[in-house]
Design an enzyme around this catalytic site. Structure first.
Site, PDB file in Angstrom:
ATOM      1  N   GLY A  83     -35.805  85.145 -92.096  1.00 15.89           N
ATOM      2  CA  GLY A  83     -36.239  83.950 -91.374  1.00 15.89           C
ATOM      3  C   GLY A  83     -37.499  83.335 -91.963  1.00 15.89           C
ATOM      4  N   LEU A  86     -28.531  87.225 -89.794  1.00 19.16           N
ATOM      5  CA  LEU A  86     -28.335  85.873 -90.351  1.00 19.16           C
ATOM      6  C   LEU A  86     -27.900  84.865 -89.284  1.00 19.16           C
ATOM      7  CD1 LEU A  86     -26.694  86.684 -93.845  1.00 19.16           C
ATOM      8  CD2 LEU A  86     -29.108  86.461 -93.260  1.00 19.16           C
ATOM      9  N   SER A  87     -28.287  85.102 -88.027  1.00 18.02           N
ATOM     10  CA  SER A  87     -27.912  84.144 -86.978  1.00 18.02           C
ATOM     11  C   SER A  87     -28.723  82.860 -87.088  1.00 18.02           C
ATOM     12  CB  SER A  87     -28.099  84.762 -85.584  1.00 18.02           C
ATOM     13  OG  SER A  87     -29.449  85.152 -85.393  1.00 18.02           O
ATOM     14  N   THR A 114     -47.913  81.522 -76.202  1.00 22.59           N
ATOM     15  CA  THR A 114     -47.429  80.963 -74.929  1.00 22.59           C
ATOM     16  C   THR A 114     -47.451  82.014 -73.821  1.00 22.59           C
ATOM     17  OG1 THR A 114     -45.160  81.303 -75.610  1.00 22.59           O
ATOM     18  CG2 THR A 114     -46.017  79.098 -75.885  1.00 22.59           C
ATOM     19  N   TYR A 124     -37.543  82.375 -73.171  1.00 19.65           N
ATOM     20  CA  TYR A 124     -37.995  82.833 -74.497  1.00 19.65           C
ATOM     21  C   TYR A 124     -39.373  83.488 -74.384  1.00 19.65           C
ATOM     22  CZ  TYR A 124     -40.544  82.639 -78.862  1.00 19.65           C
ATOM     23  OH  TYR A 124     -41.342  82.984 -79.925  1.00 19.65           O
ATOM     24  N   ASN A 181     -37.403  70.849 -82.690  1.00 19.89           N
ATOM     25  CA  ASN A 181     -38.128  70.770 -81.419  1.00 19.89           C
ATOM     26  C   ASN A 181     -39.618  70.697 -81.650  1.00 19.89           C
ATOM     27  OD1 ASN A 181     -35.861  71.160 -79.645  1.00 19.89           O
ATOM     28  ND2 ASN A 181     -35.774  73.235 -80.461  1.00 19.89           N
ATOM     29  N   LEU A 197     -43.334  69.982 -83.583  1.00 24.72           N
ATOM     30  CA  LEU A 197     -43.951  68.771 -84.129  1.00 24.72           C
ATOM     31  C   LEU A 197     -43.868  68.673 -85.655  1.00 24.72           C
ATOM     32  CD1 LEU A 197     -45.614  66.217 -83.499  1.00 24.72           C
ATOM     33  CD2 LEU A 197     -47.672  67.612 -83.805  1.00 24.72           C
ATOM     34  N   ARG A 217     -53.109  71.546 -80.401  1.00 25.40           N
ATOM     35  CA  ARG A 217     -52.627  72.893 -80.711  1.00 25.40           C
ATOM     36  C   ARG A 217     -53.378  73.451 -81.910  1.00 25.40           C
ATOM     37  NH1 ARG A 217     -50.652  71.679 -76.687  1.00 25.40           N
ATOM     38  NH2 ARG A 217     -48.512  71.853 -75.928  1.00 25.40           N
TER      39      ARG A 217
HETATM   40  P1  NAD Z   1     -36.611  82.642 -87.522  1.00 27.74           P
HETATM   41  O1  NAD Z   1     -35.522  82.296 -86.568  1.00 27.74           O
HETATM   42  O2  NAD Z   1     -36.744  81.858 -88.761  1.00 27.74           O
HETATM   43  O3  NAD Z   1     -36.490  84.189 -87.918  1.00 27.74           O
HETATM   44  C1  NAD Z   1     -35.984  85.161 -87.036  1.00 27.74           C
HETATM   45  C2  NAD Z   1     -34.891  85.926 -87.780  1.00 27.74           C
HETATM   46  O4  NAD Z   1     -34.349  86.932 -86.912  1.00 27.74           O
HETATM   47  C3  NAD Z   1     -33.734  85.034 -88.222  1.00 27.74           C
HETATM   48  O5  NAD Z   1     -33.520  85.218 -89.605  1.00 27.74           O
HETATM   49  C4  NAD Z   1     -32.545  85.529 -87.399  1.00 27.74           C
HETATM   50  O6  NAD Z   1     -31.335  85.444 -88.130  1.00 27.74           O
HETATM   51  C5  NAD Z   1     -32.948  86.973 -87.117  1.00 27.74           C
HETATM   52  N1  NAD Z   1     -32.383  87.553 -85.904  1.00 27.74           N
HETATM   53  C6  NAD Z   1     -32.345  87.023 -84.655  1.00 27.74           C
HETATM   54  N2  NAD Z   1     -31.778  87.893 -83.812  1.00 27.74           N
HETATM   55  C7  NAD Z   1     -31.461  89.007 -84.526  1.00 27.74           C
HETATM   56  C8  NAD Z   1     -30.860  90.247 -84.202  1.00 27.74           C
HETATM   57  N3  NAD Z   1     -30.447  90.526 -82.967  1.00 27.74           N
HETATM   58  N4  NAD Z   1     -30.699  91.158 -85.192  1.00 27.74           N
HETATM   59  C9  NAD Z   1     -31.097  90.879 -86.458  1.00 27.74           C
HETATM   60  N5  NAD Z   1     -31.653  89.719 -86.816  1.00 27.74           N
HETATM   61  C10 NAD Z   1     -31.850  88.794 -85.856  1.00 27.74           C
HETATM   62  O7  NAD Z   1     -37.964  82.640 -86.692  1.00 27.74           O
HETATM   63  P2  NAD Z   1     -39.472  82.719 -87.216  1.00 27.74           P
HETATM   64  O8  NAD Z   1     -40.101  81.403 -86.983  1.00 27.74           O
HETATM   65  O9  NAD Z   1     -39.514  83.339 -88.558  1.00 27.74           O
HETATM   66  O10 NAD Z   1     -40.081  83.704 -86.134  1.00 27.74           O
HETATM   67  C11 NAD Z   1     -40.181  85.096 -86.346  1.00 27.74           C
HETATM   68  C12 NAD Z   1     -40.662  85.746 -85.065  1.00 27.74           C
HETATM   69  O11 NAD Z   1     -41.911  85.183 -84.695  1.00 27.74           O
HETATM   70  C13 NAD Z   1     -39.722  85.535 -83.881  1.00 27.74           C
HETATM   71  O12 NAD Z   1     -39.677  86.726 -83.125  1.00 27.74           O
HETATM   72  C14 NAD Z   1     -40.395  84.434 -83.098  1.00 27.74           C
HETATM   73  O13 NAD Z   1     -40.085  84.501 -81.735  1.00 27.74           O
HETATM   74  C15 NAD Z   1     -41.864  84.739 -83.356  1.00 27.74           C
HETATM   75  N6  NAD Z   1     -42.710  83.544 -83.221  1.00 27.74           N
HETATM   76  C16 NAD Z   1     -42.464  82.447 -83.986  1.00 27.74           C
HETATM   77  C17 NAD Z   1     -43.240  81.309 -83.829  1.00 27.74           C
HETATM   78  C18 NAD Z   1     -42.971  80.070 -84.655  1.00 27.74           C
HETATM   79  O14 NAD Z   1     -43.483  79.006 -84.302  1.00 27.74           O
HETATM   80  N7  NAD Z   1     -42.205  80.129 -85.728  1.00 27.74           N
HETATM   81  C19 NAD Z   1     -44.295  81.293 -82.893  1.00 27.74           C
HETATM   82  C20 NAD Z   1     -44.524  82.442 -82.134  1.00 27.74           C
HETATM   83  C21 NAD Z   1     -43.718  83.574 -82.311  1.00 27.74           C
HETATM   84  N1  UDP Z   2     -44.869  67.049 -79.788  1.00 28.17           N
HETATM   85  C1  UDP Z   2     -44.568  65.701 -79.778  1.00 28.17           C
HETATM   86  N2  UDP Z   2     -43.360  65.293 -80.263  1.00 28.17           N
HETATM   87  C2  UDP Z   2     -42.422  66.168 -80.762  1.00 28.17           C
HETATM   88  C3  UDP Z   2     -42.758  67.549 -80.768  1.00 28.17           C
HETATM   89  C4  UDP Z   2     -43.963  67.941 -80.260  1.00 28.17           C
HETATM   90  O1  UDP Z   2     -45.378  64.876 -79.356  1.00 28.17           O
HETATM   91  O2  UDP Z   2     -41.345  65.745 -81.178  1.00 28.17           O
HETATM   92  C5  UDP Z   2     -46.184  67.505 -79.298  1.00 28.17           C
HETATM   93  C6  UDP Z   2     -46.105  68.445 -78.105  1.00 28.17           C
HETATM   94  O3  UDP Z   2     -46.110  67.728 -76.901  1.00 28.17           O
HETATM   95  C7  UDP Z   2     -47.369  69.302 -78.315  1.00 28.17           C
HETATM   96  C8  UDP Z   2     -47.535  69.344 -79.836  1.00 28.17           C
HETATM   97  O4  UDP Z   2     -46.789  68.238 -80.347  1.00 28.17           O
HETATM   98  O5  UDP Z   2     -48.495  68.642 -77.777  1.00 28.17           O
HETATM   99  C9  UDP Z   2     -46.990  70.634 -80.470  1.00 28.17           C
HETATM  100  O6  UDP Z   2     -45.663  70.822 -80.040  1.00 28.17           O
HETATM  101  P1  UDP Z   2     -44.770  72.008 -80.639  1.00 28.17           P
HETATM  102  O7  UDP Z   2     -43.444  71.957 -79.936  1.00 28.17           O
HETATM  103  O8  UDP Z   2     -44.764  71.932 -82.124  1.00 28.17           O
HETATM  104  O9  UDP Z   2     -45.568  73.340 -80.240  1.00 28.17           O
HETATM  105  P2  UDP Z   2     -45.842  73.974 -78.796  1.00 28.17           P
HETATM  106  O10 UDP Z   2     -45.897  72.876 -77.792  1.00 28.17           O
HETATM  107  O11 UDP Z   2     -44.714  74.916 -78.576  1.00 28.17           O
HETATM  108  O12 UDP Z   2     -47.138  74.668 -78.958  1.00 28.17           O
END
Ligand code: NAD
Ligand code: UDP
Length: 350
Positions: A10, A33-34, A136, A159, A208, A210, A241
């Site tokens: 990911g 790879l979902s 969050t 989530y 979803n 920004l 943010r």
């Molecule tokens: P991503 O979706 O790109 O990566 C997650 C990976 O996990 C994917 O490759 C998916 O195929 C794999 N996966 C999902 N369910 C699985 C399962 N049951 N078994 C095996 N593989 C599985 O997401 P990311 O942005 O790289 O995020 C990584 C982690 O960080 C996640 O747990 C996410 O919740 C957390 N996180 C991400 C963000 C962000 O903004 N990207 C913010 C806070 C926390």
């Molecule tokens: N935001 C926006 N338009 C979009 C996506 C996000 O104005 O299309 C704003 C949202 O309201 C927030 C900031 O951008 O103030 C960051 O949003 P994001 O979804 O990236 O992160 P999160 O809110 O989950 O921290």
């Protein structure tokens, strides 16, 4: 060290693999790879000049197993054949909106999946884990910056609740068996991409978040940004943010790994952010500057569940981990833009 990286194909996982390999570690990736493609890991191999192995040759530095974390038998085989030192656990579903409609899928994947992973780690006498949590879990904080000691709760979607439940499970586990060494890393807003432009965030459908949304507007794939409210009590009315470059975020994991290595027993929680907040308008301007493209926008209603502003206190991570984010907003935007442009070409090869 030899690390098991769940969800390693990911967005954050691939960047982590690059950093781990560059630091001389061996990496075994499991992913179903979902939400990712194997091609992303092939790019990791390209960036790091390593061969991507399928597990036949146990000494390969980078090995991939297509496995769901809920597949006990597969986990047992992996733990038996590889001498894993620690697990970095990214695997999970992460779309906030989708989680509202599919709560059971989210709890089954994230919570049950983590329990199975932990059970199989325990069976294999492996007790070091870094877990991807999210800022969050703090809900709508009373003040900013957010300290790790702030209360959690006030969560509005399955989530985020799945992340908080996993945090609580890990705390209970550590209480019951202090031989566990656990880091909960609460990410603020990871953005950006590897400077090579070969790996980055590639959300399917309409983004979803920004930063991916803005970059698709800059590319001309989306017509204009919808700004979710400009009447918040922030400096310019738009949401604020703490955006952090994914490479900085990943370096926080390596610092956490080193920290856990020095401990016999620990459960620690760290914020991974920059300590600086940026508004939506500021993000738009920074991206326009980095890309040289105009970002048309319109201001629409607030998005349900959004908070006005949050950013991290980074003092604890700096003091204990000796880690501090380095990259500024401009680099975050430039790297995102490079990745977006290259990805159009790269996609044809995946
Ligand atoms: P991503 O979706 O790109 O990566 C997650 C990976 O996990 C994917 O490759 C998916 O195929 C794999 N996966 C999902 N369910 C699985 C399962 N049951 N078994 C095996 N593989 C599985 O997401 P990311 O942005 O790289 O995020 C990584 C982690 O960080 C996640 O747990 C996410 O919740 C957390 N996180 C991400 C963000 C962000 O903004 N990207 C913010 C806070 C926390
Ligand atoms: N935001 C926006 N338009 C979009 C996506 C996000 O104005 O299309 C704003 C949202 O309201 C927030 C900031 O951008 O103030 C960051 O949003 P994001 O979804 O990236 O992160 P999160 O809110 O989950 O921290």
């Amino acid at each position: 060290m030899k690390l098991l990286v769940t969800g390693g194909t990911g967005y954050i996982g691939t960047h982590t693999c690059v950093e781990l390999l560059d630091q001389g570690h061996q990496v075994v990736v499991i992913d179903n790879l979902s939400n990712s493609k194997l091609g992303a890991l092939e790019r990791v191999a390209t960036i790091t000049n390593k061969k991507l192995g399928d597990g036949q040759n146990l000494i390969d530095d980078l090995i991939f197993h297509r496995t769901d974390i809920r597949d006990r038998i597969a986990l047992q085989e992996i733990f038996q054949s590889h001498n894993i030192d620690a697990v970095i656990h990214f695997a999970g579903l992460k779309a906030v909106g989708e989680s509202v409609h599919k709560p059971l899928e989210y709890y089954a994947n994230n919570v049950t999946g983590t329990i199975i992973l932990l059970e199989e780690m325990a069976r294999a006498n492996l007790s070091t884990i870094i877990f991807s949590s999210t800022a969050t879990v703090y809900g709508d904080p009373e003040t900013v910056p957010i300290l790790e000691s702030f209360p959690t709760g006030g969560i509005t979607n399955p989530y985020a609740r799945s992340k908080l439940i996993i945090e609580e499970i890990l705390k209970d586990l550590h209480k019951a068996d202090p031989s566990w060494k656990i880091c909960l890393l609460r990410y603020f807003n990871p953005v950006g991409a590897h400077p090579s432009g070969l790996i980055g965030e590639d959300p399917s459908g309409i983004p979803n978040n920004l930063m991916p949304y803005i970059s698709q507007v800059a590319l001309g794939k989306l017509e204009k940004l919808k700004i979710f409210g400009n009447d918040y009590a922030t400096r310019d009315g738009t949401g604020v943010r703490d955006y952090i470059h994914v490479v900085d975020l990943v370096k926080g994991h390596l610092a956490a790994l080193d920290y856990l290595h020095t401990k016999k027993s620990i459960l620690s929680i760290f914020n991974l952010g920059t300590g600086r907040g940026s508004s939506v308008y500021e993000m738009v301007r920074a991206f326009e500057q980095a890309s040289g493209k105009p970002i048309p926008y319109e201001v629409v209603e607030r998005r349900v569940g959004d908070v006005a502003e949050y950013w991290a206190s980074t003092e604890y991570a700096e003091r204990v981990l000796g880690w501090k984010a380095q990259y500024n907003l401009q680099t975050m935007c430039e790297d995102t833009w490079r990745w977006q442009q290259k990805n159009i070409e790269n996609k044809k090869m995946l």
